[in-house]
Write an enzyme that holds these catalytic residues in place. Structure first.
Site, mmCIF file in Angstrom:
data_model
loop_
_atom_site.group_PDB
_atom_site.id
_atom_site.type_symbol
_atom_site.label_atom_id
_atom_site.label_comp_id
_atom_site.label_asym_id
_atom_site.label_seq_id
_atom_site.Cartn_x
_atom_site.Cartn_y
_atom_site.Cartn_z
ATOM 1 N N ARG A 14 -8.595 -11.233 73.601
ATOM 2 C CA ARG A 14 -8.159 -9.876 73.928
ATOM 3 C C ARG A 14 -9.253 -9.220 74.753
ATOM 4 O O ARG A 14 -10.409 -9.162 74.327
ATOM 5 C CB ARG A 14 -7.898 -9.048 72.671
ATOM 6 C CG ARG A 14 -6.809 -9.594 71.759
ATOM 7 C CD ARG A 14 -6.480 -8.591 70.647
ATOM 8 N NE ARG A 14 -5.723 -9.206 69.573
ATOM 9 C CZ ARG A 14 -4.394 -9.353 69.570
ATOM 10 N NH1 ARG A 14 -3.707 -8.948 70.617
ATOM 11 N NH2 ARG A 14 -3.777 -9.905 68.546
ATOM 12 N N ASN A 67 0.207 0.313 62.261
ATOM 13 C CA ASN A 67 0.142 -0.877 61.404
ATOM 14 C C ASN A 67 1.532 -1.262 60.903
ATOM 15 O O ASN A 67 1.914 -2.437 60.912
ATOM 16 C CB ASN A 67 -0.762 -0.613 60.198
ATOM 17 C CG ASN A 67 -2.237 -0.633 60.540
ATOM 18 O OD1 ASN A 67 -2.627 -1.028 61.641
ATOM 19 N ND2 ASN A 67 -3.063 -0.202 59.610
ATOM 20 N N HIS A 79 -8.629 -18.977 69.444
ATOM 21 C CA HIS A 79 -9.074 -17.722 68.846
ATOM 22 C C HIS A 79 -10.595 -17.652 68.726
ATOM 23 O O HIS A 79 -11.144 -16.615 68.351
ATOM 24 C CB HIS A 79 -8.416 -17.567 67.469
ATOM 25 C CG HIS A 79 -8.574 -16.212 66.854
ATOM 26 N ND1 HIS A 79 -9.351 -15.986 65.738
ATOM 27 C CD2 HIS A 79 -8.054 -15.006 67.197
ATOM 28 C CE1 HIS A 79 -9.308 -14.708 65.421
ATOM 29 N NE2 HIS A 79 -8.530 -14.077 66.280
ATOM 30 N N HIS A 118 -14.566 -6.043 60.760
ATOM 31 C CA HIS A 118 -13.962 -7.187 61.460
ATOM 32 C C HIS A 118 -14.824 -8.442 61.434
ATOM 33 O O HIS A 118 -14.341 -9.526 61.753
ATOM 34 C CB HIS A 118 -13.674 -6.777 62.912
ATOM 35 C CG HIS A 118 -12.782 -7.710 63.660
ATOM 36 N ND1 HIS A 118 -13.257 -8.589 64.615
ATOM 37 C CD2 HIS A 118 -11.441 -7.914 63.595
ATOM 38 C CE1 HIS A 118 -12.240 -9.283 65.110
ATOM 39 N NE2 HIS A 118 -11.131 -8.896 64.516
ATOM 40 N N TYR A 158 -14.901 -1.630 66.142
ATOM 41 C CA TYR A 158 -14.889 -2.691 65.145
ATOM 42 C C TYR A 158 -16.315 -3.095 64.806
ATOM 43 O O TYR A 158 -17.197 -3.088 65.671
ATOM 44 C CB TYR A 158 -14.178 -3.948 65.668
ATOM 45 C CG TYR A 158 -12.713 -3.818 65.996
ATOM 46 C CD1 TYR A 158 -12.034 -2.598 65.907
ATOM 47 C CD2 TYR A 158 -11.985 -4.928 66.402
ATOM 48 C CE1 TYR A 158 -10.693 -2.501 66.215
ATOM 49 C CE2 TYR A 158 -10.636 -4.843 66.713
ATOM 50 C CZ TYR A 158 -10.000 -3.621 66.627
ATOM 51 O OH TYR A 158 -8.668 -3.525 66.924
ATOM 52 N N ARG A 176 -0.877 -11.904 70.415
ATOM 53 C CA ARG A 176 0.301 -11.055 70.189
ATOM 54 C C ARG A 176 0.092 -9.633 70.681
ATOM 55 O O ARG A 176 -0.899 -8.987 70.381
ATOM 56 C CB ARG A 176 0.662 -11.047 68.710
ATOM 57 C CG ARG A 176 1.941 -10.274 68.405
ATOM 58 C CD ARG A 176 2.311 -10.354 66.949
ATOM 59 N NE ARG A 176 2.800 -11.676 66.602
ATOM 60 C CZ ARG A 176 2.374 -12.370 65.548
ATOM 61 N NH1 ARG A 176 1.422 -11.886 64.781
ATOM 62 N NH2 ARG A 176 2.886 -13.550 65.274
ATOM 63 N N ARG A 224 -11.338 -7.116 53.912
ATOM 64 C CA ARG A 224 -10.817 -5.819 54.336
ATOM 65 C C ARG A 224 -9.329 -5.669 54.057
ATOM 66 O O ARG A 224 -8.864 -4.646 53.573
ATOM 67 C CB ARG A 224 -11.053 -5.632 55.838
ATOM 68 C CG ARG A 224 -10.597 -4.267 56.357
ATOM 69 C CD ARG A 224 -10.452 -4.254 57.863
ATOM 70 N NE ARG A 224 -9.227 -4.919 58.299
ATOM 71 C CZ ARG A 224 -9.143 -5.729 59.341
ATOM 72 N NH1 ARG A 224 -10.203 -6.011 60.051
ATOM 73 N NH2 ARG A 224 -7.988 -6.272 59.677
#
Length: 705
Positions: A382, A51, A442, A599, A475, A412, A571
């Site tokens: 992703r 992170n 997205h 998530h 997730y 990213r 979160r």
């Protein structure tokens, strides 16, 4: 006298980056929690490092760029770039110190369990011989010593790779003469930890670290020279891509070019091993043109991300891990011969990872092989490394179906993988679209168009998470399968806008960013505000990853001031300051960090007793609401609405892993007086009936929690 302590604009909001540091501290607290299995604590320690790597290479890098450009304007939370940078580095240094204190504690506890990290010097003769052989046969051929002198300039140091800084003297030189300097990259292709043969009559797993083994054999790389010191270092570079989408003839090539440039990004952090030789440190400072504020001296091994692999791979220690979870297949779809016939009769809601992502994979695969399916359209942000979805889409295109895939090349750190998938899909005959200029795609949606006896019918899957079977095991996300006519029409319009030239659609069900999603959220918040003013039931519950958009926060403040009860389950980053009298006293903010990464994005509006619930791909961040193509979708089926309310209630009742944000920006554990321990993720695993009943058969509504 009226309280004016929070009326300053700078005091009404928490800073996004400082809030993120508090989030990563909550991850660190999981590594410190004695109630968490030991090897799981090791994983959390690794996550803290990964992170922080991304935070430094993106967020801190951006702040440094602002400082270099001379920006002195305060953001809406009251910080100048320079002031914020100073605060970030101070808090980060404190967190890293706590992280390595935790590391040392975990190493002691692992040793008690028989998992030992030892030094080369502490090995017995037999073990040393085995490690010497490993070094000469496996490690030495891979190493490349790189001298730095007038004839050989400093080589490229890759971002976040581990290197050794070596200070040397030539045999026969006096100590007064200037030493020699070289660097050696610790090979990332080999494991950072090496298993050592066990000692006689000891059932333990011993490891040494790769850099320790190299250090003890450093002389083999520099014959004729005497090593003075060997210490590790690691550079983090600016990893944010600067894309010129307007002028790029080929976006895929432009991103490939930018990925190559990423290797040369400006250094934003230098980590050095404690005790590094002053000559080596000065060499690094000169080369990277870096100031002391960017330097972290680490008391322990650099880059703890490698502990993730160790925790997952060491054998014979299942008692130090969470019990495995086996996701159940959604009962509505289990043993269904005709998936599409089932979805014609009812909408199906799934909750990962408690319910299997195989349901999503089967939906795509069934569509790919069904001769009545004419077209498949899908967004990919992703994707996993070996995705069945990609194979199914390719097979569908090869069989003559119209397959359109919107691949987001700008996701990213997944850019290279997505480029590879895009090329594979194109080769199979899929229409691959890279989205709209200036916007990341997205949203998570799949549209299947099928020829049936009564005409064409659309089937849709909308999710809060990526189409990634690996992360779906880690997730928490929700997804909706539906053949609802209005949702299907909106789905078609959405793909037409992304792939073609279509005027903004008048959405009947969806809210779509960046066109109207934010305004739709505002309308619903204001409706709750008006209902509260009229004495009607008014309540908002939002479960999301981050809240940082100032306009959204101001709308929530206004609703709170009107008496709307607002429960936020955020979160990570939260810039809203809860519990401030006269401003946000009716707002609570909880964060849950546990075994799975929370998530899902779920939004509940009381609507005067007729609740509306939405699932979405978007958080309440400026980037989601204004710079990305995002989607919020209503859930119409009453049973599914109740299921999502149950999910929200699980989080609001959590008093084991939930932490509540205080008005001062700090988080404190949630403690409900006289309430039994409730851990939302474990209850979600325990109760497979979350779709229809509430835990322990308690029929609660959102207002009663």
């Amino acid at each position: 006298m009226k309280d004016t302590t929070v009326r300053e604009t700078s005091n009404n909001y928490l800073n996004r980056d400082l809030s993120w540091i508090e989030f990563n501290r909550r991850v660190l607290e999981e590594a410190q929690d004695a109630g968490t299995p030991l090897l799981e604590r090791v994983k959390f320690l690794s996550i803290v490092s990964s992170n922080l790597d991304e935070f430094m290479s993106v967020r801190v890098a951006g702040i440094i760029e602002q400082m270099k450009a001379g920006h002195t304007k305060k953001d809406f939370t009251g910080y100048t770039p320079a002031g914020l940078f100073k605060r970030i580095m101070k808090r980060t240094a404190k967190m890293v110190a706590d992280q390595y204190k935790t590391y040392r504690d975990l190493m002691r506890q692992l040793a008690k369990e028989g998992i030992i990290f030892t030094r080369y010097d502490d090995l017995n003769a037999t073990q040393r011989k085995a490690m010497d052989e490993y070094y000469h046969e496996i490690v030495f051929p891979v190493l490349t010593p790189m001298a730095v002198d007038q004839a050989r300039p400093f080589p490229l140091v890759h971002s976040q790779a581990l290197y050794l800084a070596v200070v040397l003297m030539k045999e026969g030189d006096s100590e007064e003469e200037e030493p020699y300097f070289a660097i050696v990259q610790v090979p990332s292709i080999l494991s950072r930890y090496i298993a050592v043969p066990g000692r006689t009559n000891r059932k333990k797993h011993e490891f040494i670290q790769m850099e320790d083994l190299i250090e003890k054999h450093i002389q083999t790389l520099f014959s004729g020279y005497i090593p003075v010191s060997v210490h590790g270092f690691r550079v983090t570079r600016n990893a944010d891509l600067t894309l010129n989408e307007e002028d790029a003839e080929d976006l895929l090539e432009e991103i490939e070019n930018q990925l190559r440039k990423r290797r040369w990004g400006d250094p934003v952090r230098l980590e050095v091993q404690k005790g590094i030789h002053p000559y080596a440190l000065n060499k690094l400072i000169d080369e990277f043109e870096i100031i002391s504020e960017y330097i972290f001296e680490i008391d322990g091994p650099l880059d703890l991300t490698y502990f993730m692999k160790l925790a997952a791979s060491v054998q014979g220690y299942d008692h130090l891990r969470y019990p495995p979870i086996k996701p159940v297949y959604p009962h509505e779809l289990d043993d269904v011969e005709d998936l599409f016939a089932k979805l014609r009769g009812q909408d199906v809601l799934v909750y990962h990872p408690y319910e299997s992502f195989d349901a999503v994979t089967d939906f795509i695969c069934d569509a790919a092989y069904d001769p009545q399916v004419l077209a498949i359209k899908m967004t990919l942000y992703r994707v996993s490394g070996n995705s069945q979805l990609i194979q199914a889409l390719a097979r569908a295109a090869e069989s003559g179906k119209q397959v359109t895939v919107v691949v987001e090349l700008k996701a990213r750190f997944d850019e290279e993988r997505n480029i590879a998938w895009a090329r594979k899909l194109e080769q199979a005959g899929c229409h691959v679209v890279y989205g709209l200029v200036g916007l990341k795609t997205h949203c998570k949606i799949t549209l299947v168009v099928r020829q049936e006896a009564d005409g064409l019918r659309r089937y849709v899957h909308v999710g809060t998470g990526n189409y990634n079977d690996n992360t779906a095991k880690l997730y928490t996300d929700v997804g909706l399968f539906t053949s609802h006519k209005i949702i299907g029409e909106d789905a078609s319009a959405l793909f037409n806008e992304v792939t073609g030239y279509s005027a903004p659609h008048n959405w009947k069900a969806f809210g779509v960013a960046p066109t109207d999603m934010m305004e739709k959220f505002f309308e619903k918040i204001r409706r709750e505000k008006n209902n509260a003013a009229e004495g009607k039931p008014a309540h908002i519950i939002a479960k999301l990853n981050s809240l940082s958009n100032q306009q959204m926060i101001d709308e929530l403040y206004a609703a709170s001031q009107a008496g709307v009860r607002i429960d936020l389950i955020v979160r990570g980053v939260c810039c809203l300051r809860p519990g401030v009298p006269g401003l946000s006293e009716h707002i609570t903010v909880r964060s849950i960090v546990d075994r799975f990464l929370e998530h899902s994005r779920i939004y509940y509006f009381e609507n005067a007793g007729d609740p509306e619930v939405y699932i979405a791909s978007a958080d309440w961040m400026t980037r989601n609401l204004t710079r990305r193509i995002e989607l919020m979708c209503p859930v119409f089926d009453k049973q599914n609405v109740q299921s999502l309310i149950n999910v929200l209630q699980l989080s609001l009742r959590d008093n084991v892993k939930a932490r509540q944000l205080q008005s001062n920006g700090m988080y404190e554990p949630v403690r409900l007086k006289d309430a039994p321990p409730r851990r939302s993720q474990f209850e979600a695993m325990r109760i497979r009936s979350w779709k229809t009943t509430f835990p322990d058969n308690e029929a609660e509504d959102p207002k009663s929690s």
